[in-house]
Design an enzyme around this catalytic site. Structure first.
Site, PDB file in Angstrom:
ATOM      1  N   ARG A 194       0.856  -1.183   0.000  1.00  0.00           N
ATOM      2  CA  ARG A 194       0.000   0.000   0.000  1.00  0.00           C
ATOM      3  C   ARG A 194       0.894   1.235   0.000  1.00  0.00           C
ATOM      4  O   ARG A 194       1.741   1.396   0.883  1.00  0.00           O
ATOM      5  CB  ARG A 194      -0.938   0.036   1.208  1.00  0.00           C
ATOM      6  CG  ARG A 194      -2.062   1.086   1.028  1.00  0.00           C
ATOM      7  CD  ARG A 194      -2.910   1.262   2.276  1.00  0.00           C
ATOM      8  NE  ARG A 194      -2.162   1.905   3.333  1.00  0.00           N
ATOM      9  CZ  ARG A 194      -2.071   1.434   4.589  1.00  0.00           C
ATOM     10  NH1 ARG A 194      -2.695   0.336   4.934  1.00  0.00           N
ATOM     11  NH2 ARG A 194      -1.350   2.080   5.487  1.00  0.00           N
ATOM     12  N   ASN A 212       4.295   0.867   1.898  1.00  0.00           N
ATOM     13  CA  ASN A 212       4.248  -0.205   2.892  1.00  0.00           C
ATOM     14  C   ASN A 212       4.399  -1.554   2.213  1.00  0.00           C
ATOM     15  O   ASN A 212       3.595  -1.910   1.354  1.00  0.00           O
ATOM     16  CB  ASN A 212       2.908  -0.159   3.628  1.00  0.00           C
ATOM     17  CG  ASN A 212       2.627   1.198   4.220  1.00  0.00           C
ATOM     18  OD1 ASN A 212       3.210   1.579   5.218  1.00  0.00           O
ATOM     19  ND2 ASN A 212       1.739   1.944   3.572  1.00  0.00           N
ATOM     20  N   LYS A 375      12.180   3.399   5.522  1.00  0.00           N
ATOM     21  CA  LYS A 375      12.243   4.826   5.206  1.00  0.00           C
ATOM     22  C   LYS A 375      13.570   5.196   4.536  1.00  0.00           C
ATOM     23  O   LYS A 375      13.613   6.047   3.653  1.00  0.00           O
ATOM     24  CB  LYS A 375      12.065   5.663   6.477  1.00  0.00           C
ATOM     25  CG  LYS A 375      10.877   5.306   7.351  1.00  0.00           C
ATOM     26  CD  LYS A 375       9.563   5.548   6.662  1.00  0.00           C
ATOM     27  CE  LYS A 375       8.399   5.396   7.635  1.00  0.00           C
ATOM     28  NZ  LYS A 375       8.294   4.053   8.250  1.00  0.00           N
ATOM     29  N   GLY A 434       3.884   1.477  11.954  1.00  0.00           N
ATOM     30  CA  GLY A 434       2.829   1.300  12.936  1.00  0.00           C
ATOM     31  C   GLY A 434       2.347   2.553  13.619  1.00  0.00           C
ATOM     32  O   GLY A 434       1.425   2.505  14.402  1.00  0.00           O
TER      33      GLY A 434
END
Length: 540
Positions: A194, A212, A375, A434
């Protein structure tokens, strides 16, 4: 997992990256905008470009723009009450539910302590052109993740500094290194991704928050909230004057189930099951159960639910590489846990993760796919000429690069200096998933100054990202049966499905969408954490 990509809050003053300007080779600092600024893609890295950051005061104009489309705050209170009641009934009957935090057993025992999922009462206006853009680029991101995952040197080298200061990422890299030592090949690769975006109000650019690759949640509930909104638009059409057909159909759960079933078929063992790796307490279990109910009823594929600790206690690898857990052969391992340090409270959980990686089961994601979604890798890919390392098609490269926000490493002294001076323009991001991990506002300045003072390598664990400021919209949010009029910002998530067996690409699609909406004054954006609600889009 409840993937809560951090929404950028909106304060009294909004700042946005405007135009990038080429840096003078002999200057380490940001330059002031010249009379003829050069408009260059935001994907480019600060090592070769500088970005004059233009500030503007956010007034009422942006909100009025959305109000001109539809203002739910103007609705009669009795109508809101009626729609709210119907929404609660619909949610209860159709399974748009989560576990109630006030019920101790709600995260462990199905059917105990249910409450409707936090939702927006009506869909939020979103530009059709930007929605189509996000859908169009999804298959390209799918392919990019796959190719990045195969470049072990790139992954290990890009994350090498983080390994020294981030114990969690270090353990993931250790597992990846062990697979390289074993010459372990993942010939069948499954990705359920996603990509999350915000629409920057000042530049009108759709900018990626993150991609993600592990535990992309809400495949089930995103479909339900879209259906709820279409139902309400039909039922109250005469009062709302909104076209239900402008709320696009959404079939994420069906396409995720199809991808899992096709991966299971490629494994070619009819007696094997799909195993979902879950957290010990999971109040979002119904989102997961929706997916696996579709998998069972539509494709006759069985599934089992196990925690990492249970896998360690009950799992083994047969001589032929088959993963067996509690007597069940496992064809596909689908992670809805394992993305955060708290999922590994002991060595048992790490042993389970290693066991899974060593097996011939199909992993969603593999350890390489997991690392490709960090990231730091996002920031590395935004550097000049990096996408060309993995993609050949120039049009595809341009489409991906157009989505990149400003991303920088903390070893860029000029960017760090500017972030200290103007912290409201940046977000500091660690290698975490999260929600609740990012650093905003004055805390950015304090964190950077502390790292400079201590002179440690802790800065390697973070990246700096341009802070995105989307348009504020009026909305009605519902929690625990109560409606609230709020001014909100939203984040669009577009799902992607990817399945490959050696050189054959079996699936590569965009696969539905999710909108998460939250009060504009909040930095964080997690649905389960209480910051955001589930929403859908109304195309304008």
């Amino acid at each position: 997992m409840l993937k809560h990509i951090q929404f950028s809050g909106v304060k009294e003053k909004a700042y946005a990256l405007h135009n990038f300007q080429e840096r003078r080779s002999n200057s380490p600092n940001f330059q002031t905008p010249q009379s003829k600024p050069c408009s260059i893609s935001m994907a480019q890295d600060a090592s070769s470009l500088v970005s004059p950051l233009k500030c503007s005061r956010r007034g009422e104009d942006e909100t009025e723009t959305r109000k001109s489309v539809f203002d739910p705050h103007s609705l009669d209170s009795n109508l809101i009450q009626k729609m709210g009641y119907e929404a609660l009934v619909w949610s209860s009957l159709h399974g748009l539910v989560v576990g109630d935090r006030n019920s101790q057993k709600s995260g462990k025992v199905p059917g105990v302590g249910l409450v409707h999922a936090p939702i927006s009462l009506l869909p939020t206006p979103f530009p059709e052109s930007h929605w189509k853009q996000a859908c169009e680029v999804a298959p390209i991101f799918n392919e990019l993740v796959d190719r990045v995952s195969l470049d072990a040197e790139f992954l290990q080298e890009s994350l090498s500094r983080i390994k020294k200061v981030d114990a969690f990422t270090s353990r993931l890299l250790d597992i990846h290194a062990k697979m390289l030592e074993m010459n372990k090949k993942e010939e069948i690769r499954l990705g359920l991704h996603r990509s999350d975006y915000m629409l920057d109000q000042q530049t009108n650019l759709l900018l990626q928050i993150e991609l993600n690759t592990i535990s992309s949640s809400f495949a089930g509930l995103s479909v339900l909230v879209s259906e709820l909104h279409r139902s309400l638009l039909h039922e109250f059409k005469q009062h709302l004057s909104l076209d239900p057909e402008r709320s696009p159909l959404n079939n994420t759960v069906g396409q995720f189930a199809e991808a899992l079933s096709k991966a299971w078929a490629e494994y070619n063992n009819p007696r094997a099951a799909v195993m979902i790796v879950v957290q010990t307490v999971e109040r979002n279990m119904y989102d997961q159960h929706w997916l696996f109910t579709v998998l069972k009823e539509r494709y006759q594929v069985r599934s089992i639910r196990k925690t990492l600790a249970e896998i360690d206690a009950q799992g083994e690898i047969l001589p032929d590489g088959t993963l067996v857990v509690d007597g069940e052969a496992v064809a596909v391992v689908y992670f809805r846990a394992g993305y955060t340090p708290s999922d590994y409270p002991s060595e048992s959980e790490w042993s389970a993760r290693l066991l899974i990686e060593q097996s011939c089961a199909i992993k969603c994601p593999s350890i390489a796919y997991h690392l490709a979604g960090t990231k730091k890798i996002q920031q590395e890919l935004a550097k000049p000429n990096q996408l060309e390392r993995f993609l050949e098609n120039k049009d595809d490269i341009a489409k991906v690069r157009k989505c990149f926000a400003g991303l920088w490493s903390l070893d860029d002294s000029s960017i760090v200096k500017d972030a200290i001076e103007r912290p409201g323009l940046y977000v500091m991001k660690p290698q975490r998933e999260g929600g609740g991990n990012n650093i905003y506002g004055d805390d950015v300045r304090l964190a950077l100054q502390r790292m400079q003072k201590e002179g440690m390598e802790e800065d390697a664990a973070y990246i700096l990202m341009q802070r995105i400021f989307p348009t504020i919209s009026p909305a009605i949010l519902m929690r625990e049966g109560i409606s609230h009029k709020e001014h909100v910002i939203s984040e669009l998530g577009v799902y992607g499905t990817y399945l490959r067996n050696k050189t054959k690409v079996i699936m590569n699609y965009h696969s539905g969408h999710l909108l998460r909406t939250k009060v504009s004054s909040s930095d964080e954006g997690g649905v389960a954490a209480g910051f955001a609600v589930l929403d859908s889009i109304y195309l304008v």
